[in-house]
Motif scaffolding. Structure first.
Motif, PDB file in Angstrom:
ATOM      1  N   ALA A  52       0.825  -1.202   0.000  1.00  0.00           N
ATOM      2  CA  ALA A  52       0.000   0.000   0.000  1.00  0.00           C
ATOM      3  C   ALA A  52       0.863   1.256   0.000  1.00  0.00           C
ATOM      4  O   ALA A  52       0.659   2.172  -0.813  1.00  0.00           O
ATOM      5  CB  ALA A  52      -0.923  -0.014   1.210  1.00  0.00           C
ATOM      6  N   PHE A  53       1.824   1.313   0.899  1.00  0.00           N
ATOM      7  CA  PHE A  53       2.644   2.517   1.050  1.00  0.00           C
ATOM      8  C   PHE A  53       3.409   2.847  -0.230  1.00  0.00           C
ATOM      9  O   PHE A  53       3.408   3.986  -0.694  1.00  0.00           O
ATOM     10  CB  PHE A  53       3.608   2.331   2.221  1.00  0.00           C
ATOM     11  CG  PHE A  53       4.547   3.494   2.421  1.00  0.00           C
ATOM     12  CD1 PHE A  53       4.110   4.646   3.041  1.00  0.00           C
ATOM     13  CD2 PHE A  53       5.870   3.417   1.986  1.00  0.00           C
ATOM     14  CE1 PHE A  53       4.974   5.730   3.222  1.00  0.00           C
ATOM     15  CE2 PHE A  53       6.733   4.489   2.158  1.00  0.00           C
ATOM     16  CZ  PHE A  53       6.287   5.651   2.783  1.00  0.00           C
ATOM     17  N   HIS A  54       4.071   1.841  -0.797  1.00  0.00           N
ATOM     18  CA  HIS A  54       4.899   2.088  -1.971  1.00  0.00           C
ATOM     19  C   HIS A  54       4.082   2.256  -3.250  1.00  0.00           C
ATOM     20  O   HIS A  54       4.647   2.539  -4.311  1.00  0.00           O
ATOM     21  CB  HIS A  54       5.923   0.969  -2.124  1.00  0.00           C
ATOM     22  CG  HIS A  54       6.982   0.987  -1.067  1.00  0.00           C
ATOM     23  ND1 HIS A  54       7.926   1.978  -0.975  1.00  0.00           N
ATOM     24  CD2 HIS A  54       7.219   0.139  -0.027  1.00  0.00           C
ATOM     25  CE1 HIS A  54       8.725   1.740   0.058  1.00  0.00           C
ATOM     26  NE2 HIS A  54       8.313   0.636   0.657  1.00  0.00           N
ATOM     27  N   ALA A  55       2.769   2.097  -3.162  1.00  0.00           N
ATOM     28  CA  ALA A  55       1.898   2.367  -4.313  1.00  0.00           C
ATOM     29  C   ALA A  55       1.484   3.829  -4.387  1.00  0.00           C
ATOM     30  O   ALA A  55       0.935   4.263  -5.399  1.00  0.00           O
ATOM     31  CB  ALA A  55       0.650   1.485  -4.234  1.00  0.00           C
ATOM     32  N   ILE A  56       1.745   4.582  -3.333  1.00  0.00           N
ATOM     33  CA  ILE A  56       1.324   5.982  -3.282  1.00  0.00           C
ATOM     34  C   ILE A  56       2.267   6.830  -4.148  1.00  0.00           C
ATOM     35  O   ILE A  56       3.488   6.744  -4.001  1.00  0.00           O
ATOM     36  CB  ILE A  56       1.327   6.490  -1.828  1.00  0.00           C
ATOM     37  CG1 ILE A  56       0.305   5.687  -1.004  1.00  0.00           C
ATOM     38  CG2 ILE A  56       0.991   7.980  -1.769  1.00  0.00           C
ATOM     39  CD1 ILE A  56       0.394   5.933   0.488  1.00  0.00           C
ATOM     40  N   PRO A  57       1.743   7.640  -5.040  1.00  0.00           N
ATOM     41  CA  PRO A  57       2.598   8.444  -5.934  1.00  0.00           C
ATOM     42  C   PRO A  57       3.136   9.696  -5.231  1.00  0.00           C
ATOM     43  O   PRO A  57       2.659  10.817  -5.449  1.00  0.00           O
ATOM     44  CB  PRO A  57       1.655   8.802  -7.083  1.00  0.00           C
ATOM     45  CG  PRO A  57       0.299   8.830  -6.452  1.00  0.00           C
ATOM     46  CD  PRO A  57       0.308   7.770  -5.383  1.00  0.00           C
ATOM     47  N   PHE A  58       4.137   9.515  -4.397  1.00  0.00           N
ATOM     48  CA  PHE A  58       4.725  10.640  -3.675  1.00  0.00           C
ATOM     49  C   PHE A  58       5.452  11.584  -4.629  1.00  0.00           C
ATOM     50  O   PHE A  58       6.015  11.164  -5.648  1.00  0.00           O
ATOM     51  CB  PHE A  58       5.708  10.138  -2.615  1.00  0.00           C
ATOM     52  CG  PHE A  58       5.066   9.427  -1.464  1.00  0.00           C
ATOM     53  CD1 PHE A  58       4.277  10.111  -0.560  1.00  0.00           C
ATOM     54  CD2 PHE A  58       5.253   8.060  -1.286  1.00  0.00           C
ATOM     55  CE1 PHE A  58       3.686   9.458   0.510  1.00  0.00           C
ATOM     56  CE2 PHE A  58       4.672   7.399  -0.222  1.00  0.00           C
ATOM     57  CZ  PHE A  58       3.877   8.095   0.679  1.00  0.00           C
ATOM     58  N   LYS A  59       5.474  12.857  -4.252  1.00  0.00           N
ATOM     59  CA  LYS A  59       6.217  13.875  -4.991  1.00  0.00           C
ATOM     60  C   LYS A  59       7.119  14.622  -4.012  1.00  0.00           C
ATOM     61  O   LYS A  59       6.829  14.682  -2.810  1.00  0.00           O
ATOM     62  CB  LYS A  59       5.249  14.856  -5.663  1.00  0.00           C
ATOM     63  CG  LYS A  59       4.357  14.235  -6.721  1.00  0.00           C
ATOM     64  CD  LYS A  59       3.423  15.268  -7.332  1.00  0.00           C
ATOM     65  CE  LYS A  59       2.427  15.769  -6.303  1.00  0.00           C
ATOM     66  NZ  LYS A  59       1.423  16.685  -6.913  1.00  0.00           N
ATOM     67  N   PRO A  60       8.213  15.176  -4.509  1.00  0.00           N
ATOM     68  CA  PRO A  60       9.099  15.947  -3.622  1.00  0.00           C
ATOM     69  C   PRO A  60       8.320  17.018  -2.854  1.00  0.00           C
ATOM     70  O   PRO A  60       7.494  17.731  -3.426  1.00  0.00           O
ATOM     71  CB  PRO A  60      10.113  16.567  -4.584  1.00  0.00           C
ATOM     72  CG  PRO A  60      10.144  15.628  -5.743  1.00  0.00           C
ATOM     73  CD  PRO A  60       8.741  15.126  -5.886  1.00  0.00           C
ATOM     74  N   GLY A  61       8.581  17.085  -1.566  1.00  0.00           N
ATOM     75  CA  GLY A  61       7.908  18.068  -0.734  1.00  0.00           C
ATOM     76  C   GLY A  61       6.666  17.550  -0.038  1.00  0.00           C
ATOM     77  O   GLY A  61       6.142  18.206   0.877  1.00  0.00           O
ATOM     78  N   ASP A  62       6.139  16.385  -0.464  1.00  0.00           N
ATOM     79  CA  ASP A  62       5.001  15.790   0.244  1.00  0.00           C
ATOM     80  C   ASP A  62       5.372  15.532   1.702  1.00  0.00           C
ATOM     81  O   ASP A  62       6.526  15.232   2.027  1.00  0.00           O
ATOM     82  CB  ASP A  62       4.592  14.469  -0.406  1.00  0.00           C
ATOM     83  CG  ASP A  62       3.785  14.648  -1.676  1.00  0.00           C
ATOM     84  OD1 ASP A  62       3.316  15.775  -1.927  1.00  0.00           O
ATOM     85  OD2 ASP A  62       3.623  13.658  -2.407  1.00  0.00           O
ATOM     86  N   ARG A  63       4.381  15.608   2.560  1.00  0.00           N
ATOM     87  CA  ARG A  63       4.596  15.349   3.986  1.00  0.00           C
ATOM     88  C   ARG A  63       3.905  14.052   4.382  1.00  0.00           C
ATOM     89  O   ARG A  63       2.773  13.789   3.971  1.00  0.00           O
ATOM     90  CB  ARG A  63       4.067  16.499   4.836  1.00  0.00           C
ATOM     91  CG  ARG A  63       4.722  17.844   4.536  1.00  0.00           C
ATOM     92  CD  ARG A  63       3.949  18.982   5.180  1.00  0.00           C
ATOM     93  NE  ARG A  63       3.960  18.886   6.630  1.00  0.00           N
ATOM     94  CZ  ARG A  63       3.001  19.379   7.417  1.00  0.00           C
ATOM     95  NH1 ARG A  63       1.904  19.933   6.892  1.00  0.00           N
ATOM     96  NH2 ARG A  63       3.098  19.273   8.733  1.00  0.00           N
ATOM     97  N   ILE A  64       4.581  13.256   5.202  1.00  0.00           N
ATOM     98  CA  ILE A  64       4.023  12.048   5.808  1.00  0.00           C
ATOM     99  C   ILE A  64       3.962  12.278   7.302  1.00  0.00           C
ATOM    100  O   ILE A  64       4.967  12.626   7.938  1.00  0.00           O
ATOM    101  CB  ILE A  64       4.887  10.812   5.513  1.00  0.00           C
ATOM    102  CG1 ILE A  64       4.960  10.541   4.015  1.00  0.00           C
ATOM    103  CG2 ILE A  64       4.358   9.585   6.257  1.00  0.00           C
ATOM    104  CD1 ILE A  64       5.956   9.451   3.639  1.00  0.00           C
TER     105      ILE A  64
END
Length: 389
Positions: free
Chosen positions: A89-101
C-alpha cells in the motif's frame, strides 16, 4: 461467550498459559484442520488441482475478510503478512518531492524504515505527531500539522506492539479526510481483538495479519483498499495476478484490490485465515473486544500491585497488551523463568523508535485473549510474585 467450549476447541489451552497473543495466538482446531486438510489434498492431487478444487472457497475468503472489517470483497487483497500488505500500500502511493508524511511516536520499525526509504527516494518529509497527555497521538497537534498543508499521507498504527495504547483512529480519520490526506492504518495488533469498521474509521488503506489476535495461520495477512482511491495507486511491482499483459510494452492493472496480490500464494493459509475470521465473527467482535479489554485491565491492575513492578501502558483506552518491568530482574530473565513454568510472555523488542529516548528499557509483554481465563491470569501473577519475591 462459552469460554469452556472455546477452550475445548483450542488444543493449546491444555498445554500452556498463553499470554503472547500479540505475537501469535493459539489457533482454534478448526483453523488448524482447514490448513492441514488442504495440504493433504495437495499431496493427493497436486497443488494446482487442489487450488482449482477450492476455487469457490477462495473467492468466498474475500467476502469473509470484507465482512470482518466492513468492506466489500473487491476492496480486499490476500497478502502473505501484514508487513508486506502495508508495504504494498505505502509504496503504491505516488509521492512527490515536498510531500509530507505524518506518523506517530509508536510507529512500528518496519514502517518507519519505509518512511526513511521514501524520504531518500522521493524527498518527502516525515514528521512525527507528538503524544498528548495520555500518551496517545495528539489530535490537537495532528489537526495543526494538517492545517499547515502538503500532507500526502497520515500513517499510524491502531495498537502499538510495546504498550497497551489504543490510538484514536476514528478521530484521526475525520481529520485526515477533511484535509484531503490519504490515511493508512496498520491494524496488525487490533484485528481480532477489537471490533473494526473501515467506514467508521475512515481509513483509505488498512493492513492486517492472520497470526496474531485473529488466530489464523502464520504467513497470512490481508490489505484493505478503499474503492475510491484504488485507481490512484500503482503497486510497486506487478505480476500476472495483478495485471493483464496487453502488449509487448503495456499492461492493464486489475480494477480491484487484487492488483496488490501475486499469483503464487499459500492457498492453505488463505483458507485458514478466512476460517479464523469466520470463527471470530461467529463469537462476535464486540464481545471479543469487551472480554479482551477487561482481561487486560485485570492483569494490568494485578501486576501493578507486585513489589518492584512498573506497568508502562498508556492511553485513554488500553488494549489487551500489557507491558511491565521489574526493578531488579531483566525482562528476558522474567520471560525465561515463566516459560519454564509453561507461561508464555514476550520481551518487547528494543529496536529504534521515535520515542526511544523516553522509554529505552526492554519490558515484558503479556498479551491476553478471550480464551484466557481469570484463573490463568491469577496463576501467572502468583507465579510471577513468587519469582520476584
Amino acid at each position: 461467550m462459552d469460554i469452556e467450549r472455546i477452550r475445548a476447541e483450542t488444543p493449546g489451552c491444555a498445554e500452556v498459559v498463553h499470554l503472547n497473543n500479540a505475537g501469535a495466538a493459539l489457533p482454534p482446531a478448526v483453523v488448524h484442520d482447514t490448513v492441514v486438510d488442504h495440504l493433504r489434498l495437495e499431496t493427493r492431487i497436486g497443488g494446482y488441482e487442489a487450488a482449482d478444487a477450492v476455487a469457490d472457497r477462495l473467492t468466498e475468503s474475500y467476502e469473509v475478510l470484507g465482512r470482518l472489517v466492513g468492506a466489500c470483497s473487491e476492496e480486499i487483497a490476500y497478502v502473505e503478512n501484514a508487513t508486506r500488505a502495508w508495504e504494498m500500500a505505502f509504496h503504491a502511493i505516488p509521492f512527490k518531492p515536498g510531500d509530507r508524511i505524518l506518523t506517530t511516536t509508536s510507529e512500528y520499525a518496519s514502517n518507519a524504515l519505509a518512511f526513511v526509504q521514501a524520504a531518500a527516494q522521493y524527498r518527502v518529509a516525515v514528521e512525527v505527531v507528538p503524544d498528548d497527555e495520555h500518551g496517545q497521538l495528539s489530535l490537537e497537534a495532528l489537526a495543526g500539522m494538517l492545517d499547515d498543508g502538503g500532507v500526502r499521507l497520515v500513517a499510524i498504527n491502531h495498537v502499538p506492539t510495546h504498550d497497551g495504547l489504543i490510538n484514536p483512529v476514528v478521530e484521526v480519520g475525520r481529520l485526515a479526510r477533511a484535509a484531503g490526506a490519504l490515511y493508512l492504518l496498520d491494524a496488525c495488533q487490533s484485528i481480532g481483538q477489537l471490533s473494526l469498521d473501515v467506514t467508521e474509521i475512515g481509513c483509505d488503506l488498512l493492513s492486517a495479519t492472520g497470526r496474531k489476535f485473529l488466530r489464523g495461520p502464520r504467513g497470512t495477512g490481508f490489505l484493505y483498499v478503499r474503492r475510491d482511491v484504488l485507481e490512484d495507486l500503482h503497486p510497486p511491482f506487478v505480476d500476472l495476478r495483478a495485471a493483464d499483459w496487453t502488449g509487448p510494452d503495456s499492461y492493464d492493472l486489475r480494477p480491484d484490490a487484487r492488483r496488490f496480490e501475486t499469483w503464487e500464494r499459500f492457498v492453505a493459509g488463505q483458507l485458514g485465515q478466512a476460517r479464523a475470521a469466520a470463527y471470530a465473527m461467529d463469537i462476535g467482535l464486540p464481545a471479543i473486544e469487551e472480554r479482551v479489554l477487561a482481561l487486560g485491565a485485570g492483569l494490568r491492575a494485578a501486576l501493578a500491585e507486585l513489589p518492584g513492578v512498573t506497568v508502562h501502558d498508556r492511553g485513554l483506552r488500553k488494549s489487551g497488551i500489557v507491558t511491565f518491568t521489574h526493578a531488579d530482574l531483566a525482562a528476558a530473565e522474567i520471560v525465561g523463568l515463566l516459560a519454564e513454568r509453561r507461561i508464555t510472555m514476550r520481551v518487547a523488542e528494543q529496536t529504534y523508535r521515535y520515542d526511544a529516548g523516553r522509554r529505552p528499557v526492554p519490558r515484558v509483554r503479556a498479551s491476553v485473549h478471550y480464551y484466557n481465563t481469570e484463573e490463568e491470569l491469577d496463576h501467572a501473577t502468583g507465579v510471577l510474585a513468587g519469582l520476584l519475591g
